[in-house]
Each structure stands twice: as C-alpha cells, then as structure tokens.
Design an enzyme around this catalytic site. Sequence first.
Site: not given
Length: 329
Positions: A65, A69-70, A75, A77, A79, A94, A161, A191-192, A243
């Site tokens: 995850r 999110h990164d 992109g 990187d 961050s 986060n 998202p 998400h499994t 799941d």
Amino acid sequence: MEFSSLNKMFALLVLLLVTLTTLVLGHGTSVGFYGKTCPNVESIVRSTVQSAVKVNPTMAPGILRMFFHDCYIRGCDASLLINGSSTEKSAPPNAFLRGFEVIDAAKTKLETACPGVVSCADILALAARDSVVLTGGCSWKVPLGRRDGLVSLANDTADLPAFNDPIAIQIKKFAGIGLSTKDMVTLVGSHTIGTAACAVFSYRLYNFNNTNRPDPDINKAFLPQLRALCPNGGNPLNRVGLDTGSVNSFGNSFYNNLRYGRGVIESDAKLWSDRRTRIFVKRFLGTMPQTGSRFNEEFGRAMVKMGNNNVKTGKQGEIRKVCSAINRY
C-alpha cells in the site's frame, strides 16, 4: 554521398541524441540497472522484507500500500518516506501506513554494501514486489533506476483514491497517473492481503447515505459478520480483512467476494455493481489455476506500468543517504 548513406547517418545521429537525452534528463528505468554498481541489491531487499513479514505478516500489505500511495503523488520517488509536519507521511490518508522501518532497514544495509548507489524509490519498488511473493503471489522483474524526489507535501495527498469514491472518480484518478480502467481493477486486487479500519466502512453497516439502513450492495448473510467485527459504537480502529478468508494469501479470491456482495469498503464493492469495471472483475473470477495465473500476470504488468509513471531518473532528484530525509549538501 548516396541518399541512403545520409539517411543512415541521420538515423544514427537521432539515436545518439535520444540516448544522450535519456542519460541527462532521465527517461525510463531498466531491469538489472544495478548489475555492476550494486549486484546484491535484490537479495538484500528481499531478505530484509522476508525477516519483517515473518515477525509481522501485516508488513506485506503495508509495504504494498505504501508503494501505491507513493506512486500516486509525483510518481514513484519515495517522497512518501520523508519525515516532517507537512509532508505526505503526515497527511491523514497516510496515517495508517506501515512498513517504513523495513525500507529504512534495507537502506541501511545497502548503504553499507554500496553507499550512495541505490535509491529509496527503488528499494520501495522491490519491497512491494517481494511483499506479494512472500504472501503467495507470483514474481515479476522490476525495472530500476529511479531517483528520490526532493518535494513532499501533505496537500498533494488529496489526489489519492478514497474509500468512498464513485467509479467515475476512481477511473479519473487512475487515468491521471497513466493507468487504464483495466489497470485500476487489477491493482485494487492488492486488497486480497489488505485490511481496513472499521472507521473506513462502518457507515455502510448501519446508516448508509443517512437511510438508517445498511448498504444494499452488502450480502445479507455477510452483514452480521461485519457488524460483529465492527459493532455500532465500537472501536473505530479495529481492522478487518478486505478479502474474507484470504487476508494473508495473495490471490484472486478478492474478486469472487465482490461478485457475491462481500466487498468490505464501498469503492471495492462498486467495482462489481458498475458495468465499466465489472467486465474486468469477471476476468479474474473463478477458482481454476489458470484464473489465478491470469490475475498474477496482469497484476505484475500493472505494477510495472504504475512503477514507471513519472519517475525521476538520470540527473533528476537525488540518491538519499537515509530514506526519511532529503540530503543536506
């Protein structure tokens, strides 16, 4: 000089210019990028992730995850890994991420083996792949050569998202980072091995859209199970597997649960109820080995595609000495 010879010389000149531009501006990554500069990079990252997941299995979905999110922000990187009161890491979306210490541990080992060579962004990309493999998924070759970003802003996380995004918004957000609807449905399959806090979806169980009734998309037989795990007024931080029956095993069972109304968070459940995404969910339905293989193959392909979106290479960014802070020169 003949015309054909001029054409060949021109083609060679163009190729040389493209090559020089790639080296200077940093376009693209490649498999085996550290073959000469740090040949043990993959084994070092793999052993670090393996040790962490053995002690705490939730590290695998956490790292996966984290990679998502990164990559969504500026992109892939790294961050997201930067500490600070106004960085991406500090932002509410986060807040529940885990696994930062695993990336830090791998970086420490790599700085000993080959100092100043391997980026934190590449470590995270490898660790995400290894997290899938360690939970039963198939491997894929990870193109490397990313450099670490110099900017990390909490406000940028508004683009991530959300758990209650309508399908149209989900599709738009994924398209914004160069991913198709098919890519989106495939990657949500991560998400499994994921979990979610009750606070993220309990509104679906008791008062969906202020109706004082549950979300009609939830299977009536599944509803009591979710309510037992997330009682009304209970601890909002309790975590539930996304799941059912396969929380620590990477596979396509997640999609079968969606078909039967057993999607836990709203954005997942909508993948089955909306025709634009249902067509892709159907590709991964079933229990036959070939269906699982199809999902694994597509997942690896989508991960490579996402991992190459808007990356920094060449002279862009930097190679951080520690993943939690930008270098000080």
